[in-house]
Motif scaffolding. Structure first.
Motif, PDB file in Angstrom:
ATOM      1  N   ALA A  78       0.817  -1.215   0.000  1.00 52.42           N
ATOM      2  CA  ALA A  78       0.000   0.000   0.000  1.00 52.42           C
ATOM      3  C   ALA A  78       0.848   1.261   0.000  1.00 52.42           C
ATOM      4  CB  ALA A  78      -0.933  -0.004   1.209  1.00 52.42           C
ATOM      5  N   GLY A  79       2.026   1.253   0.577  1.00 52.85           N
ATOM      6  CA  GLY A  79       2.847   2.450   0.676  1.00 52.85           C
ATOM      7  C   GLY A  79       3.632   2.777  -0.574  1.00 52.85           C
ATOM      8  N   LEU A  80       3.698   1.889  -1.549  1.00 50.09           N
ATOM      9  CA  LEU A  80       4.526   2.122  -2.729  1.00 50.09           C
ATOM     10  C   LEU A  80       3.850   2.965  -3.794  1.00 50.09           C
ATOM     11  CD1 LEU A  80       6.202  -1.376  -3.141  1.00 50.09           C
ATOM     12  CD2 LEU A  80       7.150   0.682  -2.117  1.00 50.09           C
ATOM     13  N   ASN A  81       2.547   3.011  -3.808  1.00 46.32           N
ATOM     14  CA  ASN A  81       1.780   3.805  -4.774  1.00 46.32           C
ATOM     15  C   ASN A  81       2.157   3.509  -6.217  1.00 46.32           C
ATOM     16  OD1 ASN A  81       0.186   5.090  -2.891  1.00 46.32           O
ATOM     17  ND2 ASN A  81       1.659   6.746  -2.592  1.00 46.32           N
ATOM     18  N   GLN A  82       2.319   2.248  -6.573  1.00 53.15           N
ATOM     19  CA  GLN A  82       2.552   1.869  -7.954  1.00 53.15           C
ATOM     20  C   GLN A  82       1.211   1.503  -8.578  1.00 53.15           C
ATOM     21  OE1 GLN A  82       5.472  -1.299  -7.697  1.00 53.15           O
ATOM     22  NE2 GLN A  82       6.991   0.103  -8.543  1.00 53.15           N
ATOM     23  N   HIS A  83       1.041   1.912  -9.836  1.00 48.95           N
ATOM     24  CA  HIS A  83      -0.213   1.653 -10.527  1.00 48.95           C
ATOM     25  C   HIS A  83       0.062   1.091 -11.918  1.00 48.95           C
ATOM     26  CE1 HIS A  83      -1.492   4.495  -7.439  1.00 48.95           C
ATOM     27  NE2 HIS A  83      -2.686   3.942  -7.550  1.00 48.95           N
ATOM     28  N   LEU A  84      -0.881   0.328 -12.382  1.00 47.26           N
ATOM     29  CA  LEU A  84      -0.860  -0.189 -13.748  1.00 47.26           C
ATOM     30  C   LEU A  84      -2.123   0.290 -14.430  1.00 47.26           C
ATOM     31  CD1 LEU A  84       0.092  -2.057 -16.066  1.00 47.26           C
ATOM     32  CD2 LEU A  84      -1.222  -3.870 -14.959  1.00 47.26           C
ATOM     33  N   ARG A  85      -1.959   0.907 -15.599  1.00 40.43           N
ATOM     34  CA  ARG A  85      -3.104   1.341 -16.388  1.00 40.43           C
ATOM     35  C   ARG A  85      -3.043   0.583 -17.708  1.00 40.43           C
ATOM     36  NH1 ARG A  85      -6.871   5.477 -17.276  1.00 40.43           N
ATOM     37  NH2 ARG A  85      -7.128   5.925 -19.487  1.00 40.43           N
ATOM     38  N   MET A  86      -4.159  -0.057 -18.032  1.00 35.07           N
ATOM     39  CA  MET A  86      -4.216  -0.847 -19.252  1.00 35.07           C
ATOM     40  C   MET A  86      -5.525  -0.600 -19.985  1.00 35.07           C
ATOM     41  SD  MET A  86      -4.051  -4.942 -19.838  1.00 35.07           S
ATOM     42  CE  MET A  86      -5.766  -5.229 -20.145  1.00 35.07           C
ATOM     43  N   SER A  87      -5.413  -0.382 -21.283  1.00 36.74           N
ATOM     44  CA  SER A  87      -6.583  -0.282 -22.153  1.00 36.74           C
ATOM     45  C   SER A  87      -6.433  -1.339 -23.243  1.00 36.74           C
ATOM     46  CB  SER A  87      -6.667   1.093 -22.805  1.00 36.74           C
ATOM     47  OG  SER A  87      -6.811   2.083 -21.829  1.00 36.74           O
ATOM     48  N   ALA A  88      -7.559  -1.859 -23.702  1.00 39.16           N
ATOM     49  CA  ALA A  88      -7.492  -2.923 -24.701  1.00 39.16           C
ATOM     50  C   ALA A  88      -8.722  -2.902 -25.595  1.00 39.16           C
ATOM     51  CB  ALA A  88      -7.373  -4.282 -24.012  1.00 39.16           C
ATOM     52  N   GLN A  89      -8.593  -3.617 -26.693  1.00 36.45           N
ATOM     53  CA  GLN A  89      -9.687  -3.832 -27.644  1.00 36.45           C
ATOM     54  C   GLN A  89      -9.771  -5.340 -27.889  1.00 36.45           C
ATOM     55  OE1 GLN A  89     -11.388  -1.383 -29.756  1.00 36.45           O
ATOM     56  NE2 GLN A  89     -10.609   0.248 -28.455  1.00 36.45           N
ATOM     57  N   LEU A  90     -10.983  -5.831 -28.056  1.00 36.55           N
ATOM     58  CA  LEU A  90     -11.188  -7.241 -28.378  1.00 36.55           C
ATOM     59  C   LEU A  90     -11.555  -7.355 -29.851  1.00 36.55           C
ATOM     60  CD1 LEU A  90     -13.352  -8.323 -25.317  1.00 36.55           C
ATOM     61  CD2 LEU A  90     -10.903  -8.621 -25.632  1.00 36.55           C
ATOM     62  N   GLU A  91     -10.879  -8.231 -30.558  1.00 37.78           N
ATOM     63  CA  GLU A  91     -11.201  -8.490 -31.961  1.00 37.78           C
ATOM     64  C   GLU A  91     -12.213  -9.627 -31.991  1.00 37.78           C
ATOM     65  OE1 GLU A  91      -8.919 -10.631 -35.506  1.00 37.78           O
ATOM     66  OE2 GLU A  91      -7.923  -8.794 -34.843  1.00 37.78           O
ATOM     67  N   VAL A  92     -13.404  -9.343 -32.519  1.00 37.12           N
ATOM     68  CA  VAL A  92     -14.488 -10.329 -32.524  1.00 37.12           C
ATOM     69  C   VAL A  92     -15.098 -10.411 -33.918  1.00 37.12           C
ATOM     70  CG1 VAL A  92     -15.014  -9.929 -30.093  1.00 37.12           C
ATOM     71  CG2 VAL A  92     -16.228  -8.652 -31.813  1.00 37.12           C
TER      72      VAL A  92
END
Length: 160
Positions: A78-92
């Protein structure tokens, strides 16, 4: 009787002829193999299993893309404040767009669950994106059903 002052004869050197013949033969065979494959003397007619033919634009199967909402996940302690942001698209396939769009909440749940389980050190690996993409695609295909999602295209992957 030989003279005691004379130096002993130098030892005989091994012949380098076999090594030179082997090297020359290897180069000759390598060049011949390259020429035979380049000139299509081997498997003529473009029947090489790994040869890809260019597909004219619009000639491929029709696909549609379904956007997956961006995911932001806190990583590590909790103290490290690291984040991952991910966006994606699905091919259908176009026939399944409505069904896959309806299942986006489940897709987001699977994505969040998997990404929270991945260790931060694995995310920092340069090859991590390829592995993560494969794991997520398999999980999304299980959630949406067989044949509904062809591919997962990650459009944003930011680790800070």
């Amino acid at each position: 009787m030989p003279e005691p002052d004379a130096a002993p004869p130098p030892p005989k050197r091994k012949s380098r002829l076999p090594m030179m013949l082997g090297l020359a033969l290897g180069l000759l065979l390598g060049a011949g193999g390259f020429y035979a494959s380049y000139a299509r003397l081997i498997l003529p007619g473009g029947s090489l299993p790994w040869a890809h033919t260019a597909v004219p634009s619009g000639a491929g199967p029709p696909v549609a893309f379904v956007a997956v909402d961006p995911v932001m996940i806190s990583l590590g302690a909790a103290g490290l404040n690291q984040h991952l942001r991910m966006s994606a698209q699905l091919e259908v396939p176009p026939a399944y767009v409505a069904e896959v769009t309806h299942l986006i909440p489940r897709v987001l749940d699977v994505t969040n669950t998997y990404l929270r389980a991945v260790e931060v050190t694995r995310l920092q690996d340069p090859a991590a994106l390829i592995r993560i993409r494969g794991h997520l695609l398999r999980r999304i295909q299980l959630v949406t059903g067989e044949g509904r999602v062809n591919d997962l295209l990650i459009t944003e992957f930011i680790l800070n």
